[in-house]
Design an enzyme around this catalytic site. Structure first.
Site, PDB file in Angstrom:
ATOM      1  N   SER A 131     -33.072  22.427  -2.112  1.00 31.53           N
ATOM      2  CA  SER A 131     -32.969  20.970  -2.163  1.00 31.53           C
ATOM      3  C   SER A 131     -32.270  20.451  -0.900  1.00 31.53           C
ATOM      4  O   SER A 131     -32.785  20.612   0.192  1.00 31.53           O
ATOM      5  CB  SER A 131     -32.258  20.544  -3.454  1.00 31.53           C
ATOM      6  OG  SER A 131     -32.427  19.178  -3.702  1.00 31.53           O
ATOM      7  N   HIS A 166     -38.775  19.815  -4.016  1.00 36.68           N
ATOM      8  CA  HIS A 166     -39.193  19.340  -5.348  1.00 36.68           C
ATOM      9  C   HIS A 166     -40.534  18.610  -5.302  1.00 36.68           C
ATOM     10  O   HIS A 166     -40.739  17.600  -5.983  1.00 36.68           O
ATOM     11  CB  HIS A 166     -38.126  18.412  -5.941  1.00 36.68           C
ATOM     12  CG  HIS A 166     -36.737  18.947  -5.879  1.00 36.68           C
ATOM     13  ND1 HIS A 166     -36.365  20.145  -6.451  1.00 36.68           N
ATOM     14  CD2 HIS A 166     -35.609  18.446  -5.284  1.00 36.68           C
ATOM     15  CE1 HIS A 166     -35.073  20.360  -6.232  1.00 36.68           C
ATOM     16  NE2 HIS A 166     -34.597  19.353  -5.523  1.00 36.68           N
TER      17      HIS A 166
END
Length: 245
Positions: A131, A166
């Site tokens: 992330s 993501h």
């Protein structure tokens, strides 16, 4: 393939790991890329504000593995400048956790960690993260650091172009990143679905893996007609993949 050659600069973008997956496949893959059999692995949880629960997740996942795990806190910093440099340059793997990309970069720069990570990278330390910990290595990234999804034209620039994490699991990610690349707000780059690991050696993709059957890595570029196009390089499977996971 395993890229352990001395002198090469390597980083990995992770779409999972100890904080999200129970099988440990991506963590084992990361350790398998280290330059020594029992690597020193430092977790950097800056993007989460050094969240204690996140730190404990790392310790629990790595204390039983063949490595020497440690954590670098910056919100309650314990090392002076010389000790910090010595500590970071001794690591074989630096694993950066998720959280707020913009805050991560700001805190690193205040403490000089950005410069030390560049030095470690040049010296052969494997840099990786999930992330925000994937976003930070590129020139720019796709982020929710400011609330709504947007582009951040800021990063360490160790990986040319941009990164989007993501890509398949957070609503709006795919369309928003494609739009940013199409408009030129972000340079062409890499979109990482959850379950993927991507290794770059001297800036080039040298390995791509997946822990679940559907997971993909995409190269996203302007298509020349005001849009964006995706290309998905082959991702080899890790371990025994369970259908529907």
């Amino acid at each position: 393939m395993n890229q352990h050659s001395g002198g090469r600069r390597r980083l990995a973008l992770l779409g999972g790991g100890f904080s999200t997956d129970g099988d440990g496949l991506l963590d084992d893959w990361v350790l398998g890329q280290a330059r020594v059999a029992r690597p020193k692995v430092c977790f950097v949880p800056t993007a989460s504000g050094d969240a204690p629960g996140y730190v404990e997740q790392f310790r629990a996942a790595y204390r039983s593995r063949s490595c020497e795990p440690s954590v670098l806190p910056l919100f309650r910093r314990e090392l002076d400048d010389d000790a910090l440099r010595t500590f970071l340059l001794a690591q074989d793997v630096v694993y950066v956790g998720g959280g707020n990309t913009a805050n991560l970069l700001a805190v690193w720069r205040v403490h000089g960690v950005d410069r030390l990570l560049r030095e470690a990278y040049d010296g052969g330390t494997l840099l990786c993260g999930i992330s925000a910990g994937a976003n930070c290595w590129a020139d720019g990234s796709h982020t929710d650091s400011f609330g709504p999804l947007t582009h951040l034209s800021d990063g360490l620039g160790l990986l040319r172009g941009s990164v989007c994490p993501h890509y398949d699991t957070e609503p709006g990610r795919r369309a928003s990143y494609r739009a940013a690349v199409a408009s030129g707000a972000l340079a062409a780059g890499w979109a990482v679905e959850d379950g993927v690991g991507a290794l770059f050696t001297d800036g080039l993709l040298t390995d791509a893996v997946r822990r679940v059957p559907h997971a993909r890595l995409y190269r996203v570029e302007p298509d020349g007609n005001g849009g964006a196009r995706e290309q998905a390089p082959s991702c080899r499977p890790l371990g025994v993949m369970r259908s529907g996971t």
